[in-house]
Design an enzyme around this catalytic site. Sequence first.
Site, short mmCIF file in Angstrom:
data_model
loop_
_atom_site.label_atom_id
_atom_site.label_comp_id
_atom_site.label_asym_id
_atom_site.label_seq_id
_atom_site.Cartn_x
_atom_site.Cartn_y
_atom_site.Cartn_z
N ARG A 121 0.95 -0.86 -0.20
CA ARG A 121 0.22 0.16 0.21
C ARG A 121 1.29 1.37 0.21
O ARG A 121 1.03 2.07 -0.33
CB ARG A 121 -0.80 -0.44 1.69
CG ARG A 121 -1.72 1.29 1.26
CD ARG A 121 -2.96 1.33 2.80
NE ARG A 121 -3.67 0.04 2.27
CZ ARG A 121 -4.66 -0.91 1.92
NH1 ARG A 121 -5.01 0.16 1.23
NH2 ARG A 121 -4.86 -1.60 2.65
N MET A 127 -12.07 2.66 -5.13
CA MET A 127 -12.57 1.38 -4.37
C MET A 127 -11.40 1.21 -3.31
O MET A 127 -11.43 -0.05 -3.79
CB MET A 127 -13.35 0.06 -5.05
CG MET A 127 -14.26 0.82 -5.49
SD MET A 127 -16.11 1.70 -4.12
CE MET A 127 -15.78 0.16 -3.38
N ARG A 128 -10.39 2.06 -3.08
CA ARG A 128 -9.05 1.62 -1.83
C ARG A 128 -8.82 2.58 -0.89
O ARG A 128 -9.39 3.90 -1.32
CB ARG A 128 -7.37 1.58 -3.34
CG ARG A 128 -8.05 0.93 -4.43
CD ARG A 128 -8.03 -0.10 -4.41
NE ARG A 128 -7.04 -0.84 -4.09
CZ ARG A 128 -6.74 -2.22 -3.20
NH1 ARG A 128 -7.67 -2.74 -3.41
NH2 ARG A 128 -5.34 -2.96 -2.28
N HIS A 147 -19.56 10.48 -0.14
CA HIS A 147 -20.30 8.91 0.61
C HIS A 147 -21.42 8.60 0.19
O HIS A 147 -22.27 10.10 0.51
CB HIS A 147 -19.30 8.37 1.82
CG HIS A 147 -19.79 7.01 1.92
ND1 HIS A 147 -19.52 6.12 1.88
CD2 HIS A 147 -21.18 7.23 3.44
CE1 HIS A 147 -20.29 5.07 2.74
NE2 HIS A 147 -21.03 5.19 3.38
N THR A 158 -9.85 10.99 6.34
CA THR A 158 -8.36 10.35 7.36
C THR A 158 -7.88 9.08 7.39
O THR A 158 -8.84 8.14 6.30
CB THR A 158 -8.35 11.20 8.80
OG1 THR A 158 -9.98 10.09 8.99
CG2 THR A 158 -9.74 12.54 9.01
N GLU A 190 -9.45 6.85 9.41
CA GLU A 190 -10.62 5.80 9.13
C GLU A 190 -11.42 5.87 8.54
O GLU A 190 -11.43 7.36 7.91
CB GLU A 190 -11.28 6.69 10.83
CG GLU A 190 -12.31 6.34 11.08
CD GLU A 190 -13.20 6.89 12.53
OE1 GLU A 190 -14.04 6.73 13.12
OE2 GLU A 190 -12.74 8.04 12.54
N ASP A 210 -14.46 6.71 5.67
CA ASP A 210 -16.05 7.23 6.00
C ASP A 210 -15.35 7.88 7.16
O ASP A 210 -16.63 8.09 7.70
CB ASP A 210 -16.40 6.14 5.67
CG ASP A 210 -16.46 5.63 4.21
OD1 ASP A 210 -15.91 6.86 3.42
OD2 ASP A 210 -16.67 4.34 4.36
C1 GRF Z 1 -20.87 7.14 -5.52
O1 GRF Z 1 -21.89 6.53 -4.90
C2 GRF Z 1 -19.80 7.92 -4.53
O2 GRF Z 1 -20.79 8.36 -2.93
C3 GRF Z 1 -19.88 6.64 -3.58
O3 GRF Z 1 -19.17 5.41 -4.81
C4 GRF Z 1 -19.88 5.77 -6.11
C5 GRF Z 1 -19.15 6.72 -6.96
O4 GRF Z 1 -19.87 6.78 -8.22
N1 GRF Z 1 -17.69 6.25 -3.01
P1 GRF Z 1 -19.61 7.30 -9.49
O5 GRF Z 1 -18.06 6.62 -9.63
O6 GRF Z 1 -18.79 8.78 -9.01
O7 GRF Z 1 -20.24 7.07 -10.23
#
Ligand code: GRF
Length: 197
Positions: free
Chosen positions: A60, A85-86, A104, A136, A138, A140
Site C-alpha cells: 500500500r 475503491m481503495r 459517500h 483520514t 478512519e 469514511d
Molecule cells: C458514489 O455513490 C459515491 O458516493 C461512492 O461511489 C459512487 C461512485 O459513483 N463513493 P461514480 O463513480 O461517481 O458515478
Amino acid sequence: MLISGRGSNLQALIDAVAAKTLQAHIALVISNKADAAGLDRARAAGIETMVLDHRSFSSRDDYDTAIAQELQARSVSLVCLAGFMRLVGPRLLEAFPNAILNIHPSLLPAFPGVNAQRQALDHGVKITGATVHLVTGELDGGPIIVQAPVPVRDDDTVDVLSARILIEEHRLYPEAVRIVLDARCRLEGRRFVRLPE
Ligand code: GRF
C-alpha cells in the site's frame, strides 16, 4: 481525482468547472482500473488520465507513494476521491494533509463502508443522504464538509434509492470543493467549520 468506475461524480465536477460555477482545474484523473468508464469522461473533457493498478505494487505504501508523486508533479492542491475503491494509506494522507476529499452515499457516521444504500434500506431508516468529508485514516470517518438528506421510500430498491442519492451527490461535490478551495473554513478538532463570508 481518483476513481475506480463510472465517474458520474467526476462528471459533475467537470461540468461545474466548464460552467464556471467552480473555479478549479482538474489536472489529472487516476484510476486503479483500466476499464473505468470515468476515464472516458475525463478524456472527453481533455483531462490527463492515468491507470495505476494497485495489483502492480508490492505494498500500500508503494502504491500511495506512486499516486502522491504523480499528483505532486502536477502541483495538485486538492485530491478528490469519487468512487475510488481503495483505502487511502498514510503515505498519501501525509502528502496531502487535510486536502483529500471523499463523497459517500449516506449521512455519515451512519452506514460507512461499502453498500451504504443497502445498509440504509436494511436498517429501515426513513432519511439517508450524501456526505462529502475529509479523508483520514478512519474509513469514511473524517471531518464532514457538507451533507444533504434524501428520503427513503417504503418501496425503494437499492437502485432507485441510489439514483435519488446520486442527484444530491452531483450537487454536493462541486459545492464542497468550492468551500474548501475558497479556504473560508477551518478545523476545530474533528469539526469542519465555515467562516463568515
Ligand atoms: C458514489 O455513490 C459515491 O458516493 C461512492 O461511489 C459512487 C461512485 O459513483 N463513493 P461514480 O463513480 O461517481 O458515478
